[in-house]
Design an enzyme around this catalytic site. Structure first.
Site, short mmCIF file in Angstrom:
data_model
loop_
_atom_site.label_atom_id
_atom_site.label_comp_id
_atom_site.label_asym_id
_atom_site.label_seq_id
_atom_site.Cartn_x
_atom_site.Cartn_y
_atom_site.Cartn_z
N ASP A 1 -9.08 7.29 8.81
CA ASP A 1 -10.04 6.27 8.41
C ASP A 1 -10.13 5.19 9.47
OD1 ASP A 1 -11.87 5.14 6.37
OD2 ASP A 1 -10.39 3.51 6.30
N GLU B 1 -12.33 2.19 17.79
CA GLU B 1 -13.41 2.17 16.80
C GLU B 1 -14.35 0.99 16.94
OE1 GLU B 1 -11.81 -0.04 12.84
OE2 GLU B 1 -10.80 1.84 13.28
N THR C 1 -4.59 5.61 7.47
CA THR C 1 -5.51 4.63 6.89
C THR C 1 -5.06 3.21 7.24
OG1 THR C 1 -4.24 4.69 4.82
CG2 THR C 1 -6.21 6.08 4.95
N SER C 2 -4.23 3.08 8.26
CA SER C 2 -3.68 1.76 8.59
C SER C 2 -4.40 1.16 9.79
CB SER C 2 -2.17 1.85 8.82
OG SER C 2 -1.87 2.89 9.74
N ARG C 3 -3.93 1.44 11.01
CA ARG C 3 -4.58 0.96 12.23
C ARG C 3 -4.66 2.10 13.22
NH1 ARG C 3 -6.28 -2.33 9.53
NH2 ARG C 3 -6.18 -4.61 9.66
N HIS D 1 -13.58 3.66 8.52
CA HIS D 1 -12.84 2.47 8.10
C HIS D 1 -13.36 1.98 6.74
CE1 HIS D 1 -10.20 -0.86 9.95
NE2 HIS D 1 -10.17 -0.97 8.65
N ILE E 1 0.84 -1.21 0.00
CA ILE E 1 0.00 0.00 0.00
C ILE E 1 0.87 1.25 0.00
CG2 ILE E 1 -1.71 1.33 1.30
CD1 ILE E 1 -2.80 -1.37 2.32
N CYS F 1 1.75 1.42 8.03
CA CYS F 1 2.44 0.32 8.70
C CYS F 1 1.44 -0.51 9.50
CB CYS F 1 3.53 0.85 9.62
SG CYS F 1 2.99 2.17 10.74
N PRO F 2 1.77 -1.78 9.77
CA PRO F 2 0.89 -2.62 10.58
C PRO F 2 0.95 -2.23 12.05
CG PRO F 2 2.90 -3.80 10.10
CD PRO F 2 2.97 -2.51 9.32
#
Length: 337
Positions: free
Chosen positions: A258, A263, A232-234, A295, A155, A205-206
């Protein structure tokens, strides 16, 4: 195989049912999320399919194994919601969808950047009210700006290509070297250097113990004044309370999210008729320079079809005894039984 899906929406049923014509599994769709109270509903299933906000801790995994579940299939890339040590002890394989459509997420990151910059969301509402004044809508050229990407996986690389197309200078940080990123023209640098130079910082990144609250008070202090921050990752990669302070001090001039670290009780549900109890989230919404989407970066027809295809192929591979190419590595120290 008999597969029970938790936490499903109409679109999940639509795409998985279509793709399943090629696989022939027996699919049961449940709207409830997976947790310690609902795990009993998996009784009789060979495999369970879950999403990012399902709770798959040790207690839930023990219940699933006791119910006869032999495979945990994630219809997402991240697996930070799964207790991998418990899965290893139970001998329960975990498979995921490592890449479904990097374009979907990368393009959504750019949508957040462009919307925040040119304030199209505010302009849209003004025009609908007959207000054509331009005051407060001024943006800046992306061309020539410096964008820092934290995470240069699939990504991140797609995002870099798009940004280079806009004429941006792209800085990158990742724990691994990437020859592909260098070909694109990404300048590798340290986190501190990226913070100091980037006009825009986008996270790709994760979520790991090392990246949890990576963007915290100390990191924000190193950033340029007026920085734009995109995630937009975590959600938990950002310390939300620290970011709120950054917004109040105007160190952070734009924030696009996002994902959100709490959440689980909000996203993917219609909460419009409820009083949202999360005071931190409501404080974020009070800023006029904050843009939050629920999300939805992954949410394209292309991505949903790919998610269904890869997930069901993972299940078919398990059923037929093939190598699980998308297996999540389980902790070696606890993997033996």
């Amino acid at each position: 195989m008999n597969v029970t899906f938790f936490n499903t929406k109409q679109y999940d049923q639509q795409f998985f049912t279509q793709v399943n014509e090629e696989h022939g599994h027996e699919l049961q769709f449940l709207e409830v999320p997976l947790n310690a109270h609902t795990a009993v509903l998996a009784k009789g299933a060979d495999a369970v399919c879950v999403f990012v906000n399902d709770r798959v801790d040790a207690e839930v995994l023990h219940q699933l194994a006791h119910a006869g579940v032999r495979l945990l299939a994630l219809r997402c890339a991240g697996y930070n919601n799964v207790d991998l040590s418990a899965a290893a002890l139970l001998g329960l394989p975990v498979v995921r969808v490592p890449a479904y459509s990097p374009y979907a997420v990368a393009e959504h990151a750019l949508a957040l950047i462009l919307t925040l910059n040119r304030k199209t969301h505010r302009a849209y509402n003004r025009v609908r009210e007959g207000n054509f004044a331009l005051n407060g809508l001024m943006g800046f050229d992306l061309h020539g700006r410096t964008v820092g990407l934290i995470g240069l996986g699939t990504i991140g690389l797609v995002t870099a290509r798009i940004l280079k197309g806009f004429g941006c200078r792209v800085l990158g940080y990742d724990v691994k070297d990437s020859a592909e990123a260098q070909k694109i023209g990404v300048e590798f640098t340290t986190l501190d250097s990226l913070y100091a130079q980037a006009d825009i910082i986008s996270l790709h990144c994760p979520l790991t113990p090392q990246t949890h609250h990576l963007i915290n008070e100390a990191a924000i202090a190193k950033m340029k004044a007026g920085v734009m921050l995109i995630n937009t990752s975590r959600g938990a990669i950002i310390d939300t309370k620290a970011v709120i302070q950054g917004l109040k001090s105007e160190k952070i001039k734009y924030l696009g999210l996002d994902v959100y670290e709490e959440e689980g009780d909000l996203f993917f549900e219609d909460c419009s008729n409820k009083v949202i109890q999360d005071d931190v989230f409501m404080r974020l919404l009070s800023f006029n320079n904050v843009l939050i989407t629920g999300h939805q970066a992954f949410f394209t027809s292309d991505a949903l079809h790919n998610i269904a295809q890869i997930t069901l192929q993972n299940i078919s591979d398990f059923e037929q005894g093939r190598v699980l190419t998308n297996a999540v590595p389980l902790p070696a120290a606890t993997a033996s039984r």
